[in-house]
Design an enzyme around this catalytic site. Sequence first.
Site, PDB file in Angstrom:
ATOM      1  N   HIS A 130     -18.285  -7.392  11.484  1.00  0.00           N
ATOM      2  CA  HIS A 130     -18.191  -6.738  10.165  1.00  0.00           C
ATOM      3  C   HIS A 130     -18.260  -5.217  10.302  1.00  0.00           C
ATOM      4  CE1 HIS A 130     -18.848 -10.584   7.954  1.00  0.00           C
ATOM      5  NE2 HIS A 130     -19.591 -10.861   9.006  1.00  0.00           N
ATOM      6  N   SER A 188      -1.804  17.540  16.797  1.00  0.00           N
ATOM      7  CA  SER A 188      -1.767  18.199  15.499  1.00  0.00           C
ATOM      8  C   SER A 188      -0.987  19.502  15.581  1.00  0.00           C
ATOM      9  CB  SER A 188      -3.188  18.487  15.008  1.00  0.00           C
ATOM     10  OG  SER A 188      -3.162  19.259  13.821  1.00  0.00           O
ATOM     11  N   GLU A 228      -1.178   3.581  18.170  1.00  0.00           N
ATOM     12  CA  GLU A 228      -0.560   3.745  16.851  1.00  0.00           C
ATOM     13  C   GLU A 228       0.868   3.222  16.848  1.00  0.00           C
ATOM     14  OE1 GLU A 228      -3.078   7.760  15.557  1.00  0.00           O
ATOM     15  OE2 GLU A 228      -0.970   7.925  16.108  1.00  0.00           O
TER      16      GLU A 228
END
Length: 460
Positions: free
Chosen positions: A183, A313, A326
């Site tokens: 969880h 970035s 990703e």
Amino acid sequence: MANRTRIEHDAMGDVEVPADALWQAQTQRAVDNFPISGQPIDAGLVHALGAIKAAAARANADLGRVQPDVAAAIAAAADEVAAGRHDTQFPIDVFQTGSGTSSNMNTNEVVATVASAALGRRVHPNDDVNSGQSSNDVFPTAIHVAAATALVHDLVPALGYLAAAFRAKGAETAEVVKAGRTHLMDATPVTLGQELGGYATALEKGVERLLACLPRVAEVPLGGTATGTGLNCPPGFVERVLAELSERLGVPFTEASDHFEAQGARDALVELSGVLKVVAVSLYKAANDLRWMGSGPRCGLAEIRLPDLQPGSSIMPGKVNPVLPEAVCQVVAQVVGSDAAVAFAGAAGNFELNVMLPVLARNVLEPIRLLANVSRLLADRCVVGIEPDVERCRTYAEASSAVVTSLAPHVGYEAAAAVVKESLATGRTVRELVADKQLVPADRIDEALDVLRLTRPGLV
């Protein structure tokens, strides 16, 4: 000169075709009729069509259906198509006639043109190249041939390669103890090796699933011709064609046990697509866990370091992102979407034919290619370069309140829960509280709360 054309003729009349094109009238009609996506059918499907036409030509020669010299020219031309030498001559959009007739005729015409040039007289795309065949059995057969071949020679090896990379890295990190999480909350300790081994097992089970459905994918409708009855297909034709394809492509292709099922439905491809989705989901789990474990470097979990591949970035200097995981996650999104398209297309069988074959082919073959490519990339450019932060991992494991779980059988669930609550409220460690409350003899505390030992209780 750049806009020169020639006139080609078919049953509907004359058509202008680019002068240097190998295709003929029916292909040009389809090019004109379907300017939809700008994406042609998959190259693997083109190559499968070429392999089928080559095998069919040799079978027709053996059976006396096509003159030997004509059949030899057809087979040689089709072999060139199968080898990818004429990929640019297949311009028809993937969103075309639902049976794939346009692409079957595209293949027939390209092969006929090349064979005619070699032979010095006309080879007919229908009468000669398509002899004993129909688009309705050839095109779905090509989808199955392309899919089965890609599974055996591309996706299964790629998944095995990635699983092996996870296994190897798991062996390296077998003693790296870390906090378990359920969880997304603290749970009993595990090792990094156990987690990586779990990813490997998931991929290995994916391979098992793929191989389990392979016999059904490799069962093809060739021989059913137009409606499954086999009209105009000579005895012995299918056996010869499939024997050559099996030997040439290294996949044991078989003739459909029921041509009406095999022609009207594409259930084996729907099944395969579902398995591809399972494999994709397994990859997503692994890739997303790597992202979480590598998050940081200062404000995340930072349990592992992933290889730095590129600046992350355009505004934040020094930022590096987990770009390979990703990319995997994006591939998974595409595969899940493709499965929805396959399920919808697979339901489009009306009477004796499914009429969404080209889009079904696209959404089966593309996921196979994407999953194979991204699996190898994830292995080579991410998994092999994983570096654990051993001390941080152990610190998290020892700080986890869940380590008290090992004491529950001895002191009771409620007493153990009270220790956890006090630890969270006071900031004191479980170890300190257990010692203060004398819940465990002092000489047993180290053993009872050894986080590495807790990851393998059955082996200690």
